[in-house]
Design a protein around this motif. Structure first.
Motif, PDB file in Angstrom:
ATOM      1  N   GLY A 185      -3.540   1.474  -5.480  1.00  0.00           N
ATOM      2  CA  GLY A 185      -2.411   0.942  -6.390  1.00  0.00           C
ATOM      3  C   GLY A 185      -2.888   0.717  -7.538  1.00  0.00           C
ATOM      4  N   GLY A 186      -1.892   0.468  -8.490  1.00  0.00           N
ATOM      5  CA  GLY A 186      -2.303   0.297  -9.902  1.00  0.00           C
ATOM      6  C   GLY A 186      -2.613  -1.158 -10.132  1.00  0.00           C
ATOM      7  N   THR A 187      -2.080  -2.286  -9.408  1.00  0.00           N
ATOM      8  CA  THR A 187      -2.655  -3.454  -9.475  1.00  0.00           C
ATOM      9  C   THR A 187      -3.093  -4.144  -8.364  1.00  0.00           C
ATOM     10  OG1 THR A 187      -0.598  -4.683  -9.467  1.00  0.00           O
ATOM     11  CG2 THR A 187      -0.849  -3.589 -11.585  1.00  0.00           C
ATOM     12  N   SER A 188      -3.787  -5.149  -8.701  1.00  0.00           N
ATOM     13  CA  SER A 188      -3.911  -6.110  -7.286  1.00  0.00           C
ATOM     14  C   SER A 188      -2.807  -6.926  -6.709  1.00  0.00           C
ATOM     15  CB  SER A 188      -5.012  -7.075  -7.586  1.00  0.00           C
ATOM     16  OG  SER A 188      -4.631  -7.832  -8.568  1.00  0.00           O
ATOM     17  N   ARG A 189      -1.713  -6.632  -7.291  1.00  0.00           N
ATOM     18  CA  ARG A 189      -0.428  -7.312  -6.687  1.00  0.00           C
ATOM     19  C   ARG A 189      -0.244  -6.996  -5.296  1.00  0.00           C
ATOM     20  NH1 ARG A 189       4.118  -6.977 -11.113  1.00  0.00           N
ATOM     21  NH2 ARG A 189       3.005  -4.739 -11.171  1.00  0.00           N
ATOM     22  N   HIS A 190      -0.669  -5.641  -4.981  1.00  0.00           N
ATOM     23  CA  HIS A 190      -0.041  -4.923  -3.680  1.00  0.00           C
ATOM     24  C   HIS A 190      -1.228  -4.981  -2.696  1.00  0.00           C
ATOM     25  CE1 HIS A 190       3.628  -3.656  -5.749  1.00  0.00           C
ATOM     26  NE2 HIS A 190       2.812  -3.117  -6.591  1.00  0.00           N
ATOM     27  N   SER A 191      -2.064  -6.122  -2.965  1.00  0.00           N
ATOM     28  CA  SER A 191      -3.500  -5.705  -2.213  1.00  0.00           C
ATOM     29  C   SER A 191      -3.085  -6.025  -0.644  1.00  0.00           C
ATOM     30  CB  SER A 191      -4.439  -6.848  -2.776  1.00  0.00           C
ATOM     31  OG  SER A 191      -3.806  -8.175  -2.712  1.00  0.00           O
ATOM     32  N   LEU A 192      -2.075  -6.642  -0.469  1.00  0.00           N
ATOM     33  CA  LEU A 192      -1.738  -7.060   0.897  1.00  0.00           C
ATOM     34  C   LEU A 192      -1.050  -5.840   1.644  1.00  0.00           C
ATOM     35  CD1 LEU A 192      -0.917 -10.766   1.007  1.00  0.00           C
ATOM     36  CD2 LEU A 192      -3.027  -9.959   1.729  1.00  0.00           C
ATOM     37  N   VAL A 193      -0.773  -4.838   1.062  1.00  0.00           N
ATOM     38  CA  VAL A 193      -0.056  -3.731   1.764  1.00  0.00           C
ATOM     39  C   VAL A 193      -0.547  -3.077   2.960  1.00  0.00           C
ATOM     40  CG1 VAL A 193       0.768  -1.374   1.334  1.00  0.00           C
ATOM     41  CG2 VAL A 193       1.203  -2.957  -0.309  1.00  0.00           C
ATOM     42  N   PRO A 194      -2.157  -3.081   2.924  1.00  0.00           N
ATOM     43  CA  PRO A 194      -2.562  -2.827   4.284  1.00  0.00           C
ATOM     44  C   PRO A 194      -2.359  -3.662   5.414  1.00  0.00           C
ATOM     45  CG  PRO A 194      -4.163  -2.398   2.508  1.00  0.00           C
ATOM     46  CD  PRO A 194      -2.898  -3.085   2.074  1.00  0.00           C
ATOM     47  N   GLU A 195      -2.108  -4.989   5.025  1.00  0.00           N
ATOM     48  CA  GLU A 195      -1.913  -5.855   6.206  1.00  0.00           C
ATOM     49  C   GLU A 195      -0.551  -6.086   6.681  1.00  0.00           C
ATOM     50  OE1 GLU A 195      -4.534  -6.995   7.726  1.00  0.00           O
ATOM     51  OE2 GLU A 195      -6.020  -6.499   6.223  1.00  0.00           O
ATOM     52  N   HIS A 196       0.357  -6.131   5.597  1.00  0.00           N
ATOM     53  CA  HIS A 196       1.749  -6.336   6.162  1.00  0.00           C
ATOM     54  C   HIS A 196       2.358  -5.021   6.430  1.00  0.00           C
ATOM     55  CE1 HIS A 196       3.871  -4.836   2.350  1.00  0.00           C
ATOM     56  NE2 HIS A 196       3.262  -5.818   1.693  1.00  0.00           N
ATOM     57  N   ALA A 197       2.152  -4.030   5.979  1.00  0.00           N
ATOM     58  CA  ALA A 197       2.782  -2.631   6.079  1.00  0.00           C
ATOM     59  C   ALA A 197       2.125  -1.717   7.147  1.00  0.00           C
ATOM     60  CB  ALA A 197       3.176  -2.074   4.794  1.00  0.00           C
ATOM     61  N   MET A 198       0.718  -1.447   6.671  1.00  0.00           N
ATOM     62  CA  MET A 198       0.024  -0.519   7.558  1.00  0.00           C
ATOM     63  C   MET A 198      -0.413  -1.124   8.929  1.00  0.00           C
ATOM     64  SD  MET A 198      -2.229   1.246   4.145  1.00  0.00           S
ATOM     65  CE  MET A 198      -2.398   2.964   5.193  1.00  0.00           C
ATOM     66  N   ARG A 199      -0.828  -2.223   8.882  1.00  0.00           N
ATOM     67  CA  ARG A 199      -1.523  -2.497  10.142  1.00  0.00           C
ATOM     68  C   ARG A 199      -0.511  -2.536  11.301  1.00  0.00           C
ATOM     69  NH1 ARG A 199      -6.328  -4.903  11.332  1.00  0.00           N
ATOM     70  NH2 ARG A 199      -7.022  -5.010   9.006  1.00  0.00           N
ATOM     71  N   PRO A 200       0.781  -3.291  11.060  1.00  0.00           N
ATOM     72  CA  PRO A 200       1.664  -3.053  12.176  1.00  0.00           C
ATOM     73  C   PRO A 200       2.210  -1.817  12.495  1.00  0.00           C
ATOM     74  CG  PRO A 200       2.444  -4.674  10.172  1.00  0.00           C
ATOM     75  CD  PRO A 200       1.208  -3.884   9.899  1.00  0.00           C
ATOM     76  N   LEU A 201       1.963  -0.848  11.510  1.00  0.00           N
ATOM     77  CA  LEU A 201       2.366   0.728  11.944  1.00  0.00           C
ATOM     78  C   LEU A 201       1.361   1.212  13.085  1.00  0.00           C
ATOM     79  CD1 LEU A 201       3.869   3.496  11.418  1.00  0.00           C
ATOM     80  CD2 LEU A 201       2.534   3.815   9.584  1.00  0.00           C
ATOM     81  N   PHE A 202       0.192   0.931  12.938  1.00  0.00           N
ATOM     82  CA  PHE A 202      -0.732   1.511  13.731  1.00  0.00           C
ATOM     83  C   PHE A 202      -0.939   0.626  14.885  1.00  0.00           C
ATOM     84  CE2 PHE A 202      -1.683   3.823   9.893  1.00  0.00           C
ATOM     85  CZ  PHE A 202      -1.716   5.110  10.390  1.00  0.00           C
ATOM     86  N   ALA A 203      -0.455  -0.712  14.798  1.00  0.00           N
ATOM     87  CA  ALA A 203      -0.528  -1.446  16.156  1.00  0.00           C
ATOM     88  C   ALA A 203       0.649  -0.890  17.010  1.00  0.00           C
ATOM     89  CB  ALA A 203      -0.217  -2.968  15.559  1.00  0.00           C
ATOM     90  N   HIS A 204       1.738  -0.605  16.314  1.00  0.00           N
ATOM     91  CA  HIS A 204       2.859   0.178  17.102  1.00  0.00           C
ATOM     92  C   HIS A 204       2.530   1.384  17.759  1.00  0.00           C
ATOM     93  CE1 HIS A 204       6.718   1.366  17.935  1.00  0.00           C
ATOM     94  NE2 HIS A 204       6.611   2.608  17.326  1.00  0.00           N
ATOM     95  N   LEU A 205       1.809   2.098  16.999  1.00  0.00           N
ATOM     96  CA  LEU A 205       1.072   3.297  17.640  1.00  0.00           C
ATOM     97  C   LEU A 205       0.176   3.127  18.651  1.00  0.00           C
ATOM     98  CD1 LEU A 205       1.151   5.450  14.384  1.00  0.00           C
ATOM     99  CD2 LEU A 205       2.741   5.627  16.101  1.00  0.00           C
ATOM    100  N   ARG A 206      -0.168   1.826  19.046  1.00  0.00           N
ATOM    101  CA  ARG A 206      -1.277   1.387  19.910  1.00  0.00           C
ATOM    102  C   ARG A 206      -2.776   2.007  19.526  1.00  0.00           C
ATOM    103  NH1 ARG A 206       0.369   3.850  25.292  1.00  0.00           N
ATOM    104  NH2 ARG A 206      -1.025   2.425  26.176  1.00  0.00           N
ATOM    105  N   ALA A 207      -2.822   1.978  18.366  1.00  0.00           N
ATOM    106  CA  ALA A 207      -4.258   2.168  17.773  1.00  0.00           C
ATOM    107  C   ALA A 207      -5.144   1.052  17.923  1.00  0.00           C
ATOM    108  CB  ALA A 207      -4.252   2.915  16.506  1.00  0.00           C
TER     109      ALA A 207
END
Length: 206
Positions: free
Chosen positions: A123-145
Motif C-alpha cells: 500500500g501507499g502508507t503504513s496506515r493500512h499495515s493491518l490489512v493482512p491481519e483483519h482482511a486476508m487472514r480471516p479469508l484464508f482461515a475460512h478456506l481452511r488453509a
C-alpha cells in the motif's frame, strides 16, 4: 528414491507494470526457497507465479458463466495443488483488491484445506499495515488453509531504506515470513504423493 519436488506458488494481484505487489511476491518467494534450501538442499522446489492481472477478463467470465478458460483453469489447478502458497494483494479501500477476492472465490470449497499460506499486502502508507491481519487472514482461515504466523505488509516508504528503524525492517520481516512458510511446507502432514487428504494440522479458533 528422491523426494517429490515441493510446489511453491505465488499469487500476485498487482495491476501495474512494474508492480510493488509482484516485487514483494518475488522477494517472499526467494526467502522461502532459500529457507527450504537451508533445511534440505537436495529437495527440489518448483516455483510458479500466477499474475492475476493477466487473468482479469477470464476471472470475470468464469464468475458469470461458470466455465474457466484454459489459462485460468491451469492457474486454479496450480494453486490448489501447491504445497505452499504466497498470496499478495495491493490494498484497495482498506482491504484486499476485488480481483484478488474474485480469484479466490473461484477456488473450490475445501481445495485449500491444510495448505500452508503466507499472506502479504502492499500500500501507499503504513496506515493500512493491518490489512493482512483483519482482511486476508480471516479469508484464508475460512478456506481452511494454514496461515503462517508472520504476514508482511510493505508501504511505499519500506522500499526506500530511509534509516528509520520502523521501516527498514522489511528484509527482516520477509526473511522471517519465508522461514515460517518453509517450516510449514517441510513439516505439514496430510499429503500423499502430492495429493491432499484431510488436514492433520489445524489452527485454534477464538
Amino acid at each position: 528414491m528422491s523426494e517429490q519436488a515441493l510446489k511453491l506458488v505465488a499469487v500476485s494481484a498487482g495491476l501495474s507494470v512494474p508492480s510493488s505487489t509482484r516485487l514483494l511476491a518475488d522477494r517472499l518467494t526467494e526467502a522461502v526457497r532459500g529457507s527450504l534450501g537451508e533445511r534440505d538442499g537436495d529437495r527440489e522446489v518448483e516455483v510458479r507465479v500466477v499474475e492475476l492481472r493477466e487473468l482479469a477478463v477470464p476471472i470475470a467470465n468464469h464468475l458469470v458463466t461458470g466455465f474457466p478458460s484454459a489459462a485460468l483453469g491451469e492457474a486454479l489447478d496450480a494453486v490448489t495443488e501447491a504445497d505452499g502458497l504466497i498470496v499478495v494483494s495491493p490494498v484497495f479501500a482498506a482491504s484486499y483488491s476485488g480481483l484478488f477476492k474474485s480469484f479466490f472465490d473461484l477456488v473450490e470449497v475445501g481445495a485449500l484445506a491444510g495448505t500452508p499460506v503466507l499472506i502479504g499486502a502492499t500500500g501507499g502508507t503504513s496506515r493500512h499495515s493491518l490489512v493482512p491481519e483483519h482482511a486476508m487472514r480471516p479469508l484464508f482461515a475460512h478456506l481452511r488453509a494454514l496461515v503462517v504466523p508472520t504476514a508482511v505488509y510493505a508501504a511505499s516508504e519500506d522500499w526506500g531504506g530511509t534509516g528509520d528503524a520502523l521501516t527498514d525492517t522489511l528484509p527482516e520481516r520477509i526473511g522471517r515470513a519465508g522461514r515460517d512458510l518453509a517450516e510449514f511446507m517441510a513439516t505439514a502432514s496430510g499429503r500423499t504423493a502430492g495429493k491432499k487428504t484431510e488436514p492433520v494440522l489445524s489452527l485454534p479458533f477464538a
